[in-house]
Motif scaffolding. Structure first.
Motif, PDB file in Angstrom:
ATOM      1  N   SER A 124       0.754  -1.169  -0.120  1.00  0.00           N
ATOM      2  CA  SER A 124       0.075   0.070   0.189  1.00  0.00           C
ATOM      3  C   SER A 124       0.944   1.331  -0.054  1.00  0.00           C
ATOM      4  CB  SER A 124      -0.909   0.076   1.235  1.00  0.00           C
ATOM      5  OG  SER A 124      -1.781  -1.198   1.137  1.00  0.00           O
ATOM      6  N   VAL A 125       0.317   2.412  -0.571  1.00  0.00           N
ATOM      7  CA  VAL A 125       0.995   3.613  -0.282  1.00  0.00           C
ATOM      8  C   VAL A 125       0.829   4.225   0.882  1.00  0.00           C
ATOM      9  CG1 VAL A 125       1.079   5.805  -1.357  1.00  0.00           C
ATOM     10  CG2 VAL A 125       0.643   3.872  -2.770  1.00  0.00           C
ATOM     11  N   PHE A 126       2.320   4.471   1.639  1.00  0.00           N
ATOM     12  CA  PHE A 126       2.253   4.712   3.049  1.00  0.00           C
ATOM     13  C   PHE A 126       2.736   6.123   3.059  1.00  0.00           C
ATOM     14  CE2 PHE A 126       4.140   4.128   7.303  1.00  0.00           C
ATOM     15  CZ  PHE A 126       3.017   4.562   7.993  1.00  0.00           C
ATOM     16  N   SER A 127       1.948   7.298   3.663  1.00  0.00           N
ATOM     17  CA  SER A 127       2.605   8.586   3.603  1.00  0.00           C
ATOM     18  C   SER A 127       2.207   9.161   5.166  1.00  0.00           C
ATOM     19  CB  SER A 127       1.959   9.618   2.769  1.00  0.00           C
ATOM     20  OG  SER A 127       2.666  10.941   2.724  1.00  0.00           O
ATOM     21  N   TRP A 316      -0.172  12.184  -2.122  1.00  0.00           N
ATOM     22  CA  TRP A 316      -0.511  10.799  -1.814  1.00  0.00           C
ATOM     23  C   TRP A 316      -1.510  10.143  -2.694  1.00  0.00           C
ATOM     24  CZ3 TRP A 316      -5.311   9.586   1.721  1.00  0.00           C
ATOM     25  CH2 TRP A 316      -5.224   8.519   2.072  1.00  0.00           C
ATOM     26  N   ILE A 317      -2.454  10.993  -3.183  1.00  0.00           N
ATOM     27  CA  ILE A 317      -3.346  10.483  -3.981  1.00  0.00           C
ATOM     28  C   ILE A 317      -3.029  10.064  -5.370  1.00  0.00           C
ATOM     29  CG2 ILE A 317      -5.587  10.885  -5.195  1.00  0.00           C
ATOM     30  CD1 ILE A 317      -6.124  10.189  -2.468  1.00  0.00           C
ATOM     31  N   GLU A 318      -1.934  11.143  -5.789  1.00  0.00           N
ATOM     32  CA  GLU A 318      -1.266  11.153  -7.070  1.00  0.00           C
ATOM     33  C   GLU A 318      -0.308   9.732  -6.991  1.00  0.00           C
ATOM     34  OE1 GLU A 318       0.451  14.879  -7.748  1.00  0.00           O
ATOM     35  OE2 GLU A 318      -1.353  15.871  -8.204  1.00  0.00           O
ATOM     36  N   SER A 319       0.276   9.491  -5.761  1.00  0.00           N
ATOM     37  CA  SER A 319       0.990   8.477  -5.932  1.00  0.00           C
ATOM     38  C   SER A 319       0.452   7.150  -6.054  1.00  0.00           C
ATOM     39  CB  SER A 319       1.757   8.311  -4.480  1.00  0.00           C
ATOM     40  OG  SER A 319       2.908   7.525  -4.362  1.00  0.00           O
ATOM     41  N   THR A 324       3.341   8.661  -8.302  1.00  0.00           N
ATOM     42  CA  THR A 324       4.194   9.797  -8.197  1.00  0.00           C
ATOM     43  C   THR A 324       5.155   9.618  -6.718  1.00  0.00           C
ATOM     44  OG1 THR A 324       2.567  11.167  -9.064  1.00  0.00           O
ATOM     45  CG2 THR A 324       3.958  12.477  -7.708  1.00  0.00           C
ATOM     46  N   PRO A 325       6.427  10.095  -6.960  1.00  0.00           N
ATOM     47  CA  PRO A 325       7.237  10.030  -5.681  1.00  0.00           C
ATOM     48  C   PRO A 325       6.543  10.644  -4.349  1.00  0.00           C
ATOM     49  CG  PRO A 325       8.653  10.151  -7.257  1.00  0.00           C
ATOM     50  CD  PRO A 325       7.174  10.430  -8.135  1.00  0.00           C
ATOM     51  N   LEU A 326       6.594  10.095  -3.353  1.00  0.00           N
ATOM     52  CA  LEU A 326       5.903  10.658  -2.009  1.00  0.00           C
ATOM     53  C   LEU A 326       6.917  11.813  -1.617  1.00  0.00           C
ATOM     54  CD1 LEU A 326       4.733   7.759  -0.174  1.00  0.00           C
ATOM     55  CD2 LEU A 326       3.248   9.409  -1.385  1.00  0.00           C
TER      56      LEU A 326
END
Length: 394
Positions: A124-127, A316-319, A324-326
């Motif tokens: 998952s994408v984690f920011s 975050w949404i774009e990643s 997209t790099p966070l």
């Protein structure tokens, strides 16, 4: 993993001041590709508030686990008390849900390390909400350091004392400024951004720290409201970090000295005193008595605008959608937390603490203080009530 080829369905856990602000950002339509579909808060009273103040079409949940396992959200923003971040993030990752966590990442490094491991395993994408990383001042500072313009860093000094808080602020919530409620004071509540920027802009973590936290120095609280810390780095550089919530007027001055000069960030301005030749080279070649390198004072132009919290959400949404790099990877939240954990532990044992911090030793010391804390640990809920719901919790 969820199918993220279309609009990202976002949920928010915790509808306090920050959670409600993030909700309004998503509802504003400025975050392209994201839709707020659900919120969660353990306080049933918030159901009507969400419907009236946000939107009647938003699903309301009173149990975070139920919302995360429902299949109705693709991504979640965590705006709950510090102790709950890691547990709730792990639940989200287990369901393949992307996570944006409010700062700090957690209270102690073990829970955050385990959260990071769960994130890595999930894909998952984690920011993390390190919105100060969108500030052009610190972006420029990071660029000047990483490009070698400042030379090797020798000394860091940050005095950040413009956090003034009155006793009435602390009295506004029983969970405030307690070991079991927040897990600390000025270091974990007000300063996570500065502790992150210390390592993010310089690319360095200290090897050891000696800190002096004073607990309840200015206010009737059980946690720290005044801190002076000294750190040492592998290359011989040193740092001093000073913060408090008990002084007014306060200061915010970040000074970085390197072999090629000195940079100061203060009053929203970045000033670079640049040496024509490095101090090392000058010292090797100079044969007089009271000389010094030629120095130019440069007011560095700062371009761009600070996008703040919306900028982190948008990134975050774009990643999630496009890779997209966070700006602020969630895994990096452990770094600033390591600094605050080391400062606490150094004070508690009255000695130097080497990094990485001993997780077992820190948790043992923290647990002792939690047991003596004036309140019990709060249930998972919002960080605080939205300002327009109750002035008591501003």
């Amino acid at each position: 993993m969820k199918d993220t080829s279309s609009t990202i369905r976002v949920g928010i856990i915790g509808v306090g001041n920050m959670g409600s602000a993030h909700a309004r950002t998503l509802l504003s339509g400025t975050i392209i590709g994201a839709e707020l579909v659900a919120v969660c808060d353990i306080r049933e009273m918030m159901r009507d508030w969400v419907s009236e103040q946000l939107s009647p079409t938003i699903a309301f949940w009173s149990n975070a686990e139920d919302m995360l396992s429902s299949g109705t959200v693709d991504a979640v923003i965590l705006a709950t008390p510090h102790y709950d971040h890691a547990r709730q993030a792990a639940l989200a990752f287990a369901s393949g849900i992307h996570v944006l966590v409010e700062k700090p990442a957690g209270v102690y490094t073990r829970q955050v390390r385990e959260m990071n491991e769960a994130a890595a395993a999930s894909g998952s994408v984690f920011s993390i909400m390190y919105n100060q990383r969108t500030n052009p001042l610190y972006i420029k500072l990071k660029d000047l350091i990483s490009s070698g313009e400042l030379g090797e860093i020798r000394r860091l000094n940050w005095i950040i004392t413009n956090w003034y808080r009155s006793q009435s602020y602390y009295d506004s919530g029983g969970w405030r400024a307690t070991w079991s409620g927040e897990g600390g004071g000025v270091l974990i509540n007000q300063c996570p951004h500065q502790l992150d920027l210390l390592q993010w802009t310089t690319g360095m973590m200290p090897t050891r720290i000696r800190a002096f936290c004073q607990f309840g120095k200015y206010r009737n609280i059980e946690v720290e409201d005044d801190v002076t810390a000294y750190a040492e780095y592998e290359n011989g550089a040193t740092a001093v970090f000073i913060t408090t919530t008990g002084e007014y007027p306060g200061s915010n001055r970040f000074e970085i000295t390197g072999d090629q000069g000195k940079i100061v960030i203060e009053n929203d301005t970045l000033t670079f005193w640049r040496l024509r030749e490095s101090e090392t080279a000058f010292n090797q070649n100079y044969t007089g008595k009271f000389g010094h390198p030629e120095c130019w004072k440069c007011e560095i132009p700062i371009e761009g605008i600070e996008t703040g919290h919306p900028g982190i959400i948008r990134n975050w949404i774009e990643s999630i959608q496009h890779g997209t790099p966070l700006i602020a990877p969630g895994e990096e939240g452990i770094r600033g937390l390591s600094l605050s954990n080391a400062m606490y532990l150094s004070t508690w044992i009255d000695d130097w603490v080497e990094l990485p911090v001993s997780e077992e030793q820190f948790e043992h010391e923290l647990e002792q203080r939690k047991q003596q804390s004036s309140i019990a640990k709060p249930d998972s809920s919002a960080d605080q009530l939205p300002a327009d719901l109750s002035a008591t919790y501003k």
